[in-house]
Scaffold this motif. Structure first.
Motif, PDB file in Angstrom:
ATOM      1  N   ALA A 124      28.038  78.268  57.932  1.00 65.76           N
ATOM      2  CA  ALA A 124      28.356  78.466  56.513  1.00 65.76           C
ATOM      3  C   ALA A 124      29.785  78.035  56.195  1.00 65.76           C
ATOM      4  N   TYR A 125      30.664  78.074  57.189  1.00 62.79           N
ATOM      5  CA  TYR A 125      32.072  77.713  56.973  1.00 62.79           C
ATOM      6  C   TYR A 125      32.295  76.203  56.984  1.00 62.79           C
ATOM      7  N   SER A 126      31.618  75.511  57.873  1.00 63.85           N
ATOM      8  CA  SER A 126      31.861  74.072  58.064  1.00 63.85           C
ATOM      9  C   SER A 126      30.914  73.235  57.196  1.00 63.85           C
ATOM     10  N   LYS A 127      31.460  72.432  56.288  1.00 60.54           N
ATOM     11  CA  LYS A 127      30.658  71.535  55.456  1.00 60.54           C
ATOM     12  C   LYS A 127      29.966  70.468  56.301  1.00 60.54           C
ATOM     13  N   ASP A 128      30.583  70.119  57.430  1.00 58.56           N
ATOM     14  CA  ASP A 128      29.992  69.096  58.293  1.00 58.56           C
ATOM     15  C   ASP A 128      28.699  69.564  58.943  1.00 58.56           C
ATOM     16  N   LEU A 129      28.477  70.875  58.983  1.00 56.72           N
ATOM     17  CA  LEU A 129      27.275  71.423  59.613  1.00 56.72           C
ATOM     18  C   LEU A 129      26.192  71.752  58.584  1.00 56.72           C
ATOM     19  N   GLN A 130      26.433  71.389  57.323  1.00 57.22           N
ATOM     20  CA  GLN A 130      25.486  71.652  56.247  1.00 57.22           C
ATOM     21  C   GLN A 130      24.876  70.343  55.760  1.00 57.22           C
ATOM     22  N   GLY A 158      24.606 102.209  53.420  1.00 57.41           N
ATOM     23  CA  GLY A 158      25.128 100.959  53.964  1.00 57.41           C
ATOM     24  C   GLY A 158      24.698  99.768  53.137  1.00 57.41           C
ATOM     25  N   ALA A 159      23.430  99.793  52.681  1.00 54.31           N
ATOM     26  CA  ALA A 159      22.914  98.694  51.864  1.00 54.31           C
ATOM     27  C   ALA A 159      23.641  98.604  50.527  1.00 54.31           C
ATOM     28  N   CYS A 160      24.043  99.755  49.973  1.00 53.57           N
ATOM     29  CA  CYS A 160      24.770  99.739  48.692  1.00 53.57           C
ATOM     30  C   CYS A 160      26.055  98.923  48.799  1.00 53.57           C
ATOM     31  N   VAL A 161      26.756  99.085  49.909  1.00 55.19           N
ATOM     32  CA  VAL A 161      27.980  98.308  50.123  1.00 55.19           C
ATOM     33  C   VAL A 161      27.649  96.827  50.259  1.00 55.19           C
ATOM     34  N   GLY A 162      26.563  96.538  50.976  1.00 55.70           N
ATOM     35  CA  GLY A 162      26.200  95.148  51.213  1.00 55.70           C
ATOM     36  C   GLY A 162      25.784  94.401  49.967  1.00 55.70           C
ATOM     37  N   VAL A 163      24.920  95.036  49.129  1.00 55.76           N
ATOM     38  CA  VAL A 163      24.390  94.315  47.969  1.00 55.76           C
ATOM     39  C   VAL A 163      25.379  94.269  46.806  1.00 55.76           C
ATOM     40  N   THR A 164      26.507  94.941  46.933  1.00 53.06           N
ATOM     41  CA  THR A 164      27.543  94.843  45.895  1.00 53.06           C
ATOM     42  C   THR A 164      28.701  93.978  46.390  1.00 53.06           C
ATOM     43  N   GLY A 165      29.440  94.480  47.367  1.00 55.84           N
ATOM     44  CA  GLY A 165      30.628  93.760  47.829  1.00 55.84           C
ATOM     45  C   GLY A 165      30.326  92.428  48.488  1.00 55.84           C
ATOM     46  N   ILE A 166      29.459  92.450  49.493  1.00 51.63           N
ATOM     47  CA  ILE A 166      29.166  91.218  50.237  1.00 51.63           C
ATOM     48  C   ILE A 166      28.426  90.214  49.362  1.00 51.63           C
ATOM     49  N   VAL A 167      27.443  90.674  48.608  1.00 53.27           N
ATOM     50  CA  VAL A 167      26.677  89.768  47.749  1.00 53.27           C
ATOM     51  C   VAL A 167      27.573  89.142  46.683  1.00 53.27           C
ATOM     52  N   TYR A 168      28.506  89.906  46.135  1.00 58.31           N
ATOM     53  CA  TYR A 168      29.420  89.348  45.124  1.00 58.31           C
ATOM     54  C   TYR A 168      30.261  88.226  45.728  1.00 58.31           C
ATOM     55  N   LEU A 169      30.745  88.428  46.939  1.00 60.17           N
ATOM     56  CA  LEU A 169      31.540  87.386  47.607  1.00 60.17           C
ATOM     57  C   LEU A 169      30.722  86.121  47.822  1.00 60.17           C
ATOM     58  N   THR A 170      29.485  86.285  48.247  1.00 54.52           N
ATOM     59  CA  THR A 170      28.678  85.132  48.638  1.00 54.52           C
ATOM     60  C   THR A 170      28.105  84.377  47.443  1.00 54.52           C
ATOM     61  N   THR A 171      27.526  85.107  46.486  1.00 53.53           N
ATOM     62  CA  THR A 171      26.793  84.431  45.409  1.00 53.53           C
ATOM     63  C   THR A 171      27.648  84.090  44.200  1.00 53.53           C
ATOM     64  N   GLU A 172      28.695  84.884  43.926  1.00 55.45           N
ATOM     65  CA  GLU A 172      29.520  84.631  42.748  1.00 55.45           C
ATOM     66  C   GLU A 172      30.796  83.857  43.098  1.00 55.45           C
ATOM     67  N   HIS A 180      31.014  82.233  45.933  1.00 57.47           N
ATOM     68  CA  HIS A 180      30.544  81.145  46.797  1.00 57.47           C
ATOM     69  C   HIS A 180      31.303  81.114  48.122  1.00 57.47           C
ATOM     70  N   LYS A 181      31.662  82.290  48.615  1.00 57.24           N
ATOM     71  CA  LYS A 181      32.313  82.437  49.914  1.00 57.24           C
ATOM     72  C   LYS A 181      31.275  82.936  50.923  1.00 57.24           C
ATOM     73  N   TRP A 182      30.292  82.091  51.146  1.00 57.35           N
ATOM     74  CA  TRP A 182      29.208  82.503  52.027  1.00 57.35           C
ATOM     75  C   TRP A 182      29.710  82.878  53.416  1.00 57.35           C
ATOM     76  N   TYR A 183      30.656  82.114  53.923  1.00 59.99           N
ATOM     77  CA  TYR A 183      31.142  82.374  55.275  1.00 59.99           C
ATOM     78  C   TYR A 183      31.880  83.708  55.352  1.00 59.99           C
ATOM     79  N   TRP A 184      32.560  84.114  54.244  1.00 54.34           N
ATOM     80  CA  TRP A 184      33.226  85.406  54.232  1.00 54.34           C
ATOM     81  C   TRP A 184      32.203  86.542  54.285  1.00 54.34           C
ATOM     82  N   GLY A 185      31.106  86.380  53.571  1.00 53.09           N
ATOM     83  CA  GLY A 185      30.059  87.402  53.607  1.00 53.09           C
ATOM     84  C   GLY A 185      29.475  87.549  55.001  1.00 53.09           C
ATOM     85  N   PHE A 186      29.160  86.431  55.629  1.00 50.71           N
ATOM     86  CA  PHE A 186      28.617  86.483  56.986  1.00 50.71           C
ATOM     87  C   PHE A 186      29.658  86.995  57.986  1.00 50.71           C
ATOM     88  N   PHE A 187      30.925  86.633  57.784  1.00 54.38           N
ATOM     89  CA  PHE A 187      31.988  87.084  58.694  1.00 54.38           C
ATOM     90  C   PHE A 187      32.165  88.605  58.609  1.00 54.38           C
TER      91      PHE A 187
END
Length: 625
Positions: free
Chosen positions: A92-98, A167-181, A183-190
């Protein structure tokens, strides 16, 4: 007990499930906008991944029941899960791998595809293995024969759900906001990777507080099941005895955690043939099985219709993690100036569940317990039934909401309806999940034989697996059929434009199927016979069988015999008339004496060993009676 479960909850509350649930609801968008899958392929990839994850829980359950402890299994698969998340993060971090956008159904190929599917495979294996072992590890901390701890066990599964929800409440708010809004997908996975690593570190630190059961190869559930089936087939031409007391049974010679004697039942009598005494051949595990071993297979067989009756509900769940998220992307997601991520809409049922689980536990269960006298308030199967009804209602409402969304898009695409219209289907299904998931976990754990509890608990995840795979099948089959029959030559769900699809018809199809499935479930739930907690004294007593063969000879009367531990010997005996005096028999093993009137679980007579005239080195050191 409570201290040990604090460590287990700590893994589940804000750590392992924080990332896992966030990925469940957002991967469909990651596959669409980063890996460039179209709508059907993106949804199918998610459901196949989730199906594989829950299917692989069987591996974790089997390993922890057969080779290594549930604790060790959880740690090993936890490491694999962390490794899988790390590889996903790198890609998710490296554009060359996408992949680059190509306009096809799938744009990923070559080494990028290898890395993509390898990472998903590691993640599925790790997360699945953990789910196969961890819930049973928590259940092992309770003494099921203690009435107080039996109630605590029911409470454990409710708090297990609550910890997952938080635990899911934290994930679907904080992590999902980082990834989908952002567009820091690698931060969410990290973040998911680090949180999961910390979670399993906490789990490892709790080892001194756990009650850990070490399995043995002899306990292998697959082997024990195979032995019963093979022996029953080999004995298929033999007639069953008139009463079950002529069948073999184990002797409960010590109060060991693993020891369990299960009462004989009259269902699936064909399997009883595996416990018929062989007359002309040596008794081995592959020529005769105990009544308890046969009953273990009967229990698992009775569970199968319940397992398959809940698959449709999990097919409905798959839609909330795929198509409902896609719906949200076409709706008004603004609250003031804040743009709510479509994948964060599951926070609504999660909040409901976070509130309802304590209410259910502290108010409903004590009230129902006074009426039903059941430790859980209502039976596990009643709880599952409530969830099935609510899931059907959720799908019906989902279809209505989709009609409203699509009609508004056709009138004025610039003024879509609010995202929060989805809260109805999510909220109702969240309550359904609260009833069904916990009900199934407790049902499969309580009803399972001790040696098979991890494997049996994995059945809960197996229903999820089948549900996700069935969703893929339904999407493909319904698209193929409707493409041929519709005038537009397009399937109900096609392409990249959800506004031109007929997702509402797919939802209503699932609602109708759920109603029919509920009727099927009612039949099997009323047919199911719960495993008895206490010995059933109305059943005839079964013969005792330990672990080493003795010839079928006269059994002396036990009135003058002293008992010893028989955990390593096998008894093959017939009923004899009472004698007034015991007759001793010299043997390297010593005679095995049946003590009249002494019973243990399942109405099985307790067996003691008389003194032997041939002494071993150990016996020489013991004073004689």
């Amino acid at each position: 007990m409570y201290i040990s479960n604090v460590f287990i909850f700590a893994v589940l509350v804000s750590l392992e499930n924080m990332g896992f649930i966030a990925n469940m609801v957002s991967l469909v968008l990651y596959f669409m906008y980063v890996m460039f899958f179209n709508y059907p392929n993106s949804a199918n990839t998610v459901t196949n991944f989730m199906g594989s994850t829950f299917l692989l829980s069987l591996i974790g359950g089997f390993i922890s029941d057969t080779f290594i402890s549930r604790f060790t299994t959880s740690i090993i698969f936890g490491f694999i899960e962390v490794l899988g998340l790390a590889v996903v993060t790198i890609q998710a971090y490296s554009k060359d791998l996408q992949p680059a956008y190509c306009g096809k159904a799938s744009c990923i190929d070559g080494s990028k595809a290898v890395m993509f599917y390898f990472s998903l495979g590691l993640l599925a294996l790790g997360a699945g293995g953990v789910k196969g072992a961890l819930p049973a590890l928590g259940g092992d901390q309770f003494d099921h024969k203690d009435p107080k701890e039996a109630k605590a066990l029911a409470r454990y599964f409710n708090w297990l759900l609550l910890s997952t929800t938080l635990g899911a409440c934290v994930g679907v708010t904080g992590i999902v906001y980082l990834t989908t809004e952002k567009h820091k997908w690698y931060w969410g996975f990290f973040i998911s990777t680090v949180a999961t690593f910390i979670g399993f570190t906490v789990l490892a630190l709790g080892k001194p507080f756990y009650h850990i059961r070490e399995p043995e190869m002899a306990d292998s559930p697959i082997v024990r099941i195979a032995q019963v089936i093979v022996v029953a087939i080999n004995n298929s031409k033999l007639a069953l005895p008139d009463s079950p007391d002529e069948l073999y049974e184990i002797s409960k010679t010590k109060n060991d955690f693993r020891e369990e004697i299960i009462s004989h039942t009259n269902q699936f009598r064909f399997l009883d043939k595996a416990a018929i005494v062989p007359k002309d051949s040596k008794t081995t595990p592959w020529t005769v099985c105990t009544v308890t071993q046969v009953e273990e297979v009967k229990i698992l067989t009775r569970m199968l219709p319940i397992l398959f009756s809940t698959v449709i509900m999990n097919t409905c769940l798959a839609q909330l993690q795929t198509f409902s998220v896609m719906q949200g992307n076409f709706m008004n997601r603004k609250i003031g100036n804040f743009n709510v991520p479509a994948a964060s809409i599951p926070i609504i049922p999660l909040v409901f569940m976070s509130i309802l689980v304590p209410i259910y536990e502290f108010f409903f269960v004590p009230f129902a317990r006074k009426i039903t006298k059941h430790p859980s308030g209502i039976t596990q199967l009643q709880r599952v039934g409530v969830g099935l009804v609510l899931s059907a209602i959720s799908m019906a409402i989902a279809g209505i909401v989709e009609v409203k969304r699509r009609d508004q898009a056709h009138r004025d695409i610039m003024k879509p309806i609010s995202l929060f219209w989805l809260s109805f289907q999510y909220g109702i299904f969240g309550i359904a999940d609260m009833f069904t998931l916990v009900g199934l976990l407790e049902f499969f754990y309580r009803e399972a034989p001790i040696r098979m509890r991890s494997l049996s608990t994995s059945f809960t995840w197996l229903t999820l697996s089948f549900g996700y795979f069935l969703s893929t099948v339904f999407v493909n089959v319904i698209n193929a059929i409707t493409k041929r029959t519709s005038s537009s030559k397009q399937g109900w769900i096609h392409g990249l434009d959800l506004n031109s699809s007929h997702l509402n018809l797919f939802y209503w199809f699932l609602a109708i199927l759920s109603c029919l499935n509920f009727l099927n479930y009612l039949y099997w739930a009323s047919w199911y016979k719960y495993k008895t907690e206490e010995p059933d004294h109305s059943e005839p007593k079964a013969m005792d069988l330990t672990t080493e063969q003795l010839p079928m000879e006269e059994v002396p009367d036990p009135t003058e015999a002293k008992g010893e531990d028989l955990s390593t010997r096998m008894l093959v005996a017939e009923e004899e008339p009472e004698h007034t005096e015991a007759k001793a028999k010299d043997s390297s093993t010593g005679p095995l004496l049946v003590e009249e009137g002494s019973t243990v679980d399942g109405g099985v007579t307790e067996v003691h060993e008389g003194p032997s005239s041939v002494q071993t080195e150990d016996s020489k050191q013991q004073p004689t009676s």
